[in-house]
Design a protein around this motif. Sequence first.
Motif, short mmCIF file in Angstrom:
data_model
loop_
_atom_site.label_atom_id
_atom_site.label_comp_id
_atom_site.label_asym_id
_atom_site.label_seq_id
_atom_site.Cartn_x
_atom_site.Cartn_y
_atom_site.Cartn_z
N ALA A 33 47.33 39.85 41.38
CA ALA A 33 46.35 40.85 40.93
C ALA A 33 46.90 42.28 41.02
CB ALA A 33 45.06 40.73 41.73
N THR A 34 47.59 42.59 42.08
CA THR A 34 47.99 43.97 42.33
C THR A 34 49.33 44.02 43.07
OG1 THR A 34 47.30 46.10 43.28
CG2 THR A 34 46.46 44.10 44.37
N PRO A 35 50.43 43.78 42.36
CA PRO A 35 51.74 43.72 43.01
C PRO A 35 52.13 45.01 43.73
CG PRO A 35 51.97 43.63 40.62
CD PRO A 35 50.52 43.53 40.92
N ASN A 36 51.58 46.13 43.29
CA ASN A 36 51.88 47.41 43.95
C ASN A 36 50.78 47.83 44.92
OD1 ASN A 36 54.36 47.85 42.50
ND2 ASN A 36 53.06 48.21 40.70
N LEU A 37 49.81 46.93 45.13
CA LEU A 37 48.69 47.14 46.05
C LEU A 37 47.80 48.32 45.66
CD1 LEU A 37 50.46 46.36 49.45
CD2 LEU A 37 48.93 44.88 48.14
N VAL A 38 47.86 48.74 44.40
CA VAL A 38 47.02 49.82 43.91
C VAL A 38 45.54 49.44 44.02
CG1 VAL A 38 46.40 51.13 41.83
CG2 VAL A 38 48.81 50.72 42.38
N LEU A 39 45.23 48.16 43.79
CA LEU A 39 43.84 47.70 43.78
C LEU A 39 43.41 47.05 45.09
CD1 LEU A 39 44.00 46.13 40.21
CD2 LEU A 39 43.10 48.38 40.84
N GLU A 40 44.27 47.05 46.09
CA GLU A 40 43.94 46.44 47.38
C GLU A 40 42.76 47.18 48.00
OE1 GLU A 40 43.33 44.42 50.55
OE2 GLU A 40 44.91 43.70 49.22
N GLY A 41 41.72 46.42 48.34
CA GLY A 41 40.50 47.02 48.89
C GLY A 41 40.60 47.38 50.36
N ASN A 42 41.50 46.74 51.09
CA ASN A 42 41.65 46.99 52.52
C ASN A 42 42.67 48.11 52.71
OD1 ASN A 42 42.39 46.96 55.23
ND2 ASN A 42 42.27 44.74 55.39
N ASN A 85 40.01 36.94 44.10
CA ASN A 85 41.15 37.64 43.50
C ASN A 85 41.59 36.96 42.21
OD1 ASN A 85 41.23 39.47 45.62
ND2 ASN A 85 42.94 38.48 46.64
N PHE A 86 41.72 35.63 42.25
CA PHE A 86 42.17 34.89 41.07
C PHE A 86 41.20 35.04 39.91
CE2 PHE A 86 44.85 32.04 43.90
CZ PHE A 86 46.06 32.48 43.37
N GLN A 87 39.91 35.24 40.21
CA GLN A 87 38.91 35.36 39.16
C GLN A 87 39.22 36.49 38.19
OE1 GLN A 87 34.96 36.05 40.67
NE2 GLN A 87 34.01 35.68 38.70
N SER A 88 39.72 37.61 38.68
CA SER A 88 39.99 38.77 37.83
C SER A 88 41.47 39.14 37.77
CB SER A 88 39.20 39.97 38.33
OG SER A 88 37.82 39.71 38.29
N ALA A 89 42.32 38.41 38.44
CA ALA A 89 43.74 38.78 38.50
C ALA A 89 44.37 38.84 37.13
CB ALA A 89 44.50 37.80 39.40
N TRP A 90 43.99 37.92 36.25
CA TRP A 90 44.56 37.92 34.90
C TRP A 90 44.26 39.23 34.18
CZ3 TRP A 90 41.38 38.51 30.70
CH2 TRP A 90 40.01 38.36 30.94
N LEU A 91 43.06 39.76 34.36
CA LEU A 91 42.67 41.01 33.70
C LEU A 91 43.39 42.19 34.34
CD1 LEU A 91 40.92 42.41 31.59
CD2 LEU A 91 39.06 42.44 33.27
N MET A 92 43.46 42.19 35.66
CA MET A 92 44.15 43.25 36.36
C MET A 92 45.62 43.31 35.95
SD MET A 92 42.65 42.57 40.15
CE MET A 92 40.91 42.61 40.50
N ARG A 93 46.25 42.16 35.88
CA ARG A 93 47.67 42.09 35.55
C ARG A 93 47.91 42.43 34.08
NH1 ARG A 93 52.71 40.04 37.41
NH2 ARG A 93 52.10 40.28 39.57
N SER A 94 47.04 41.93 33.19
CA SER A 94 47.27 42.18 31.76
C SER A 94 47.03 43.64 31.38
CB SER A 94 46.40 41.25 30.90
OG SER A 94 45.04 41.57 31.04
#
Length: 176
Positions: A33-42, A85-94
């Motif tokens: 979902a966020t390889p650069n941790l930009v979207l990490e909530g914690n 995370n997997f639910q929206s990871a495709w959208l985040m990544r695309s």
Amino acid sequence: MEDAVPILGREYLALFAVLLFARSVDFLSTWIATPNLVLEGNPLARRMGWKWGLLLNVAIIIFLAQWPLSAIVVATASVMVAARNFQSAWLMRSLGEEIYRDWHVERVLETPLALYLFCLAGNTLLTAGVGGALMYFGGMRLVPLAIGMGVVTYAIAVAFYTLLSVWRLRRSSRKF
């Protein structure tokens, strides 16, 4: 109920494997979902980064595997976080992390706060209700109690980190 199991015994190794799987799918889903941790909530996880986060998680797995209740709670919450995370990871990544974040921020800011909070409460309270039912109707049996606690922990984490994010977002949007 929370008796420790012997380190490297059969139960320890089973709990170690469960925790390793659960924490690994959480890590994998976050990386997708966020390889650069930009979207990490914690914020702590974001600050630690992948290397320190991995080391901390290995230590947590080694330590918690000796405590069945805690191990199952953490494993349950971790698997649920990974599923989310997997639910929206495709959208985040695309879209890319920054574009997704900007798009999401715009949607949140365009939504009336009361509606957003009502939907968040519906999401987290219904999820916590399932966990609470498992805890209540499972009696004092370890596995249903621990899974229920894990579901409730997940719901609390979603509510906490979502509210933290919305609070920071609304606070920063007032500065402009």
